[in-house]
Design an enzyme around this catalytic site. Structure first.
Site, PDB file in Angstrom:
ATOM      1  N   LEU A 101       0.370  74.339  68.048  1.00 34.97           N
ATOM      2  CA  LEU A 101      -0.225  73.479  69.084  1.00 34.97           C
ATOM      3  C   LEU A 101      -1.722  73.286  68.862  1.00 34.97           C
ATOM      4  O   LEU A 101      -2.286  72.261  69.200  1.00 34.97           O
ATOM      5  CB  LEU A 101       0.014  74.078  70.476  1.00 34.97           C
ATOM      6  CG  LEU A 101       1.467  74.073  70.952  1.00 34.97           C
ATOM      7  CD1 LEU A 101       1.571  74.741  72.320  1.00 34.97           C
ATOM      8  CD2 LEU A 101       2.009  72.654  71.006  1.00 34.97           C
ATOM      9  N   GLY A 102      -2.394  74.301  68.319  1.00 35.10           N
ATOM     10  CA  GLY A 102      -3.837  74.137  68.106  1.00 35.10           C
ATOM     11  C   GLY A 102      -4.514  75.465  67.847  1.00 35.10           C
ATOM     12  O   GLY A 102      -3.887  76.515  67.873  1.00 35.10           O
ATOM     13  N   GLY A 137      -7.777  77.959  68.940  1.00 30.18           N
ATOM     14  CA  GLY A 137      -8.778  78.188  69.990  1.00 30.18           C
ATOM     15  C   GLY A 137      -9.798  79.188  69.485  1.00 30.18           C
ATOM     16  O   GLY A 137      -9.835  79.498  68.300  1.00 30.18           O
ATOM     17  N   ASN A 138     -10.593  79.716  70.407  1.00 33.14           N
ATOM     18  CA  ASN A 138     -11.508  80.791  70.023  1.00 33.14           C
ATOM     19  C   ASN A 138     -10.656  82.029  69.751  1.00 33.14           C
ATOM     20  O   ASN A 138      -9.811  82.386  70.546  1.00 33.14           O
ATOM     21  CB  ASN A 138     -12.475  81.075  71.176  1.00 33.14           C
ATOM     22  CG  ASN A 138     -13.425  79.893  71.360  1.00 33.14           C
ATOM     23  OD1 ASN A 138     -14.178  79.569  70.465  1.00 33.14           O
ATOM     24  ND2 ASN A 138     -13.315  79.205  72.477  1.00 33.14           N
ATOM     25  N   GLY A 181      -8.115  82.540  68.029  1.00 34.49           N
ATOM     26  CA  GLY A 181      -6.684  82.582  67.770  1.00 34.49           C
ATOM     27  C   GLY A 181      -6.055  81.212  67.643  1.00 34.49           C
ATOM     28  O   GLY A 181      -6.708  80.192  67.816  1.00 34.49           O
ATOM     29  N   SER A 182      -4.754  81.235  67.342  1.00 33.80           N
ATOM     30  CA  SER A 182      -4.019  79.958  67.239  1.00 33.80           C
ATOM     31  C   SER A 182      -2.942  79.959  68.324  1.00 33.80           C
ATOM     32  O   SER A 182      -2.499  81.026  68.780  1.00 33.80           O
ATOM     33  CB  SER A 182      -3.375  79.868  65.855  1.00 33.80           C
ATOM     34  OG  SER A 182      -2.504  80.973  65.693  1.00 33.80           O
ATOM     35  N   LYS A 193      -0.497  82.243  72.536  1.00 28.10           N
ATOM     36  CA  LYS A 193      -1.732  82.368  71.735  1.00 28.10           C
ATOM     37  C   LYS A 193      -1.711  83.707  71.029  1.00 28.10           C
ATOM     38  O   LYS A 193      -1.606  84.752  71.663  1.00 28.10           O
ATOM     39  CB  LYS A 193      -2.974  82.271  72.628  1.00 28.10           C
ATOM     40  CG  LYS A 193      -4.282  82.364  71.821  1.00 28.10           C
ATOM     41  CD  LYS A 193      -5.486  81.986  72.647  1.00 28.10           C
ATOM     42  CE  LYS A 193      -6.733  81.898  71.774  1.00 28.10           C
ATOM     43  NZ  LYS A 193      -7.923  81.470  72.552  1.00 28.10           N
ATOM     44  N   ASP A 227     -17.722  77.351  76.979  1.00 31.94           N
ATOM     45  CA  ASP A 227     -17.197  76.501  75.896  1.00 31.94           C
ATOM     46  C   ASP A 227     -16.502  75.282  76.477  1.00 31.94           C
ATOM     47  O   ASP A 227     -15.453  74.850  75.998  1.00 31.94           O
ATOM     48  CB  ASP A 227     -16.227  77.296  75.015  1.00 31.94           C
ATOM     49  CG  ASP A 227     -15.960  76.589  73.693  1.00 31.94           C
ATOM     50  OD1 ASP A 227     -15.032  76.995  72.969  1.00 31.94           O
ATOM     51  OD2 ASP A 227     -16.671  75.604  73.402  1.00 31.94           O
TER      52      ASP A 227
HETATM   53  C1  LIG Z   1      -7.412  74.595  74.534  1.00 29.41           C
HETATM   54  C2  LIG Z   1      -7.621  74.360  73.280  1.00 29.41           C
HETATM   55  C3  LIG Z   1      -7.680  75.320  72.216  1.00 29.41           C
HETATM   56  C4  LIG Z   1      -6.432  76.144  71.993  1.00 29.41           C
HETATM   57  N1  LIG Z   1      -5.217  75.418  72.283  1.00 29.41           N
HETATM   58  C5  LIG Z   1      -4.482  75.530  73.398  1.00 29.41           C
HETATM   59  C6  LIG Z   1      -3.414  74.682  73.259  1.00 29.41           C
HETATM   60  C7  LIG Z   1      -2.351  74.430  74.230  1.00 29.41           C
HETATM   61  N2  LIG Z   1      -1.645  73.305  74.038  1.00 29.41           N
HETATM   62  C8  LIG Z   1      -0.664  72.983  74.907  1.00 29.41           C
HETATM   63  N3  LIG Z   1       0.043  71.833  74.727  1.00 29.41           N
HETATM   64  C9  LIG Z   1       0.028  70.936  73.669  1.00 29.41           C
HETATM   65  C10 LIG Z   1       0.976  69.932  73.695  1.00 29.41           C
HETATM   66  C11 LIG Z   1       1.058  69.022  72.669  1.00 29.41           C
HETATM   67  C12 LIG Z   1       0.182  69.071  71.586  1.00 29.41           C
HETATM   68  C13 LIG Z   1       0.382  68.089  70.470  1.00 29.41           C
HETATM   69  C14 LIG Z   1       0.470  68.748  69.107  1.00 29.41           C
HETATM   70  C15 LIG Z   1       0.806  67.706  68.042  1.00 29.41           C
HETATM   71  N4  LIG Z   1      -0.046  66.540  68.126  1.00 29.41           N
HETATM   72  C16 LIG Z   1      -0.126  65.925  69.427  1.00 29.41           C
HETATM   73  C17 LIG Z   1      -0.493  66.912  70.541  1.00 29.41           C
HETATM   74  C18 LIG Z   1      -0.807  70.065  71.561  1.00 29.41           C
HETATM   75  C19 LIG Z   1      -0.891  71.005  72.606  1.00 29.41           C
HETATM   76  N5  LIG Z   1      -0.347  73.729  76.002  1.00 29.41           N
HETATM   77  C20 LIG Z   1      -1.055  74.878  76.196  1.00 29.41           C
HETATM   78  N6  LIG Z   1      -0.967  75.809  77.192  1.00 29.41           N
HETATM   79  C21 LIG Z   1      -1.897  76.772  76.982  1.00 29.41           C
HETATM   80  C22 LIG Z   1      -2.613  76.494  75.831  1.00 29.41           C
HETATM   81  C23 LIG Z   1      -2.079  75.277  75.328  1.00 29.41           C
HETATM   82  C24 LIG Z   1      -3.578  74.026  72.036  1.00 29.41           C
HETATM   83  N7  LIG Z   1      -4.681  74.499  71.458  1.00 29.41           N
END
Ligand SMILES: C=CCCn1cc(-c2nc(Nc3ccc(C4CCNCC4)cc3)nc3[nH]ccc23)cn1
Length: 297
Positions: free
Chosen positions: A31-32, A34-35, A37-38, A58, A152
């Site tokens: 999903l992404g 963060g600070n 971690g992933s 995370k 942040d």
């Molecule tokens: C806060 C930012 C830094 C760390 N972080 C947190 C998350 C995160 N993401 C999501 N939902 C999500 C849903 C779809 C997509 C997609 C992926 C593919 N391409 C289009 C968009 C990406 C994320 N729900 C969450 N709940 C708690 C954390 C969290 C992601 N990164």
């Protein structure tokens, strides 16, 4: 999927679930980052029939300078927060026999605000933008009521729960302001997002509710720029600083132009009533009520 009553974990049990067993965690996709971690999309599927709930997990980045202690502080922070405009804690998942742990949070299906605005530019009008701004304000006001400084706040750390709801996420840098002070002084700035930092955070590593309000101002700029990458804060500041670095560090150049009262230019599509917000609003309450009043106009 099965109706709730037939699922082993009833909705109420799922809501206050606090320990997730690793063996029932089904990895789906990344999903992404963060600070420290992933974050991964997983399904918690104890019945093994794909009826389990989707969750965001995370994991601690093993190699990075982060350590388990910081991660545990982040978990304690998010666990103590109960607000509609802050991403919800679900629980923790231990692995390697409690040697390592992961943070389980609610999954927000629309992802980060940056990706959402880039993809849904036509869908989001000024009214919707102000709704998002007022929700971020309310989330930040709640954090301030708990004596937290986020440190942040940036569009990359705002998540979209639905077309009408955004939430503040990633509490990896969040600190509690000591009871006898108005600010938190950081000892190790680490990888600082200086283009979202207030001047005193850059020069003295001081973070307060006011520096979070400064970062909120930068988030407003990102919002009304629709998070276009060619006019993101870092790019605009670097253009103003110019390439004549003269050896001074970027952060010193940045502080210089800010002290000369240079500010990010109002985004071209920014409505006049937002463009001329009284600078600088001292508290979030003012900022929040401004956003709400602008909504009602
Ligand atoms: C806060 C930012 C830094 C760390 N972080 C947190 C998350 C995160 N993401 C999501 N939902 C999500 C849903 C779809 C997509 C997609 C992926 C593919 N391409 C289009 C968009 C990406 C994320 N729900 C969450 N709940 C708690 C954390 C969290 C992601 N990164």
């Amino acid at each position: 999927p099965l109706p709730d009553r037939d699922r082993a974990l009833g909705p109420s049990h799922q809501q206050d679930q606090s320990v997730y067993e690793e063996r029932h965690l089904r990895y789906i996709s990344p999903l992404g980052k963060g600070n420290f971690g992933s974050v991964e999309l997983c399904r918690y599927d104890p019945l093994g029939d794909n009826t389990g709930e989707l969750i965001a997990v995370k994991k601690l980045q093993p190699n990075k300078q982060s350590n388990l202690e910081d991660f545990q502080k982040e978990i304690n922070t998010i666990r103590s927060l109960h607000c509609d405009y802050i991403v919800k804690y679900r629980g923790v998942c231990y692995s390697m026999g409690r040697l390592s742990m992961s943070l389980v949070m609610e999954y927000l299906p629309y992802g980060s605000l940056i990706g959402y605005l880039e993809k849904n530019r036509q869908l989001v009008n000024n009214r919707r933008m102000l709704l998002f701004a007022s929700q971020i304000c309310k989330g930040l006001e709640y954090l301030q009521s708990m004596r937290y400084v986020h440190r942040d706040l940036a569009a990359r750390n705002i998540l979209v729960a639905s077309d009408t709801l955004v939430k503040i996420a990633d509490f990896g840098l969040t600190k509690i302001i000591p009871f006898d002070k108005e600010y938190y002084r950081v000892t190790h700035p680490g990888e600082s997002p200086i283009f979202w930092y207030a001047p005193e955070s850059i020069t003295e590593s001081k973070f307060s509710h006011k520096s979070d309000v400064w970062s909120f101002g930068v988030v407003l700029h990102e919002l009304f720029s629709y998070c276009e990458h060619n006019c993101n804060p870092k790019r605009l500041y670097m253009q103003e600083i110019g390439n004549d670095m003269q050896g001074l560090s970027i952060s010193m150049h940045l502080v210089d132009i800010l002290k000369d009262n240079w500010r990010l230019p109002a985004p071209p599509l920014c409505p006049p009533r937002v463009r001329h917000l009284p600078q600088p609003y001292a508290t979030l309450r003012v900022a929040g009520s401004l956003a709400v009043r602008l909504l009602d106009q």
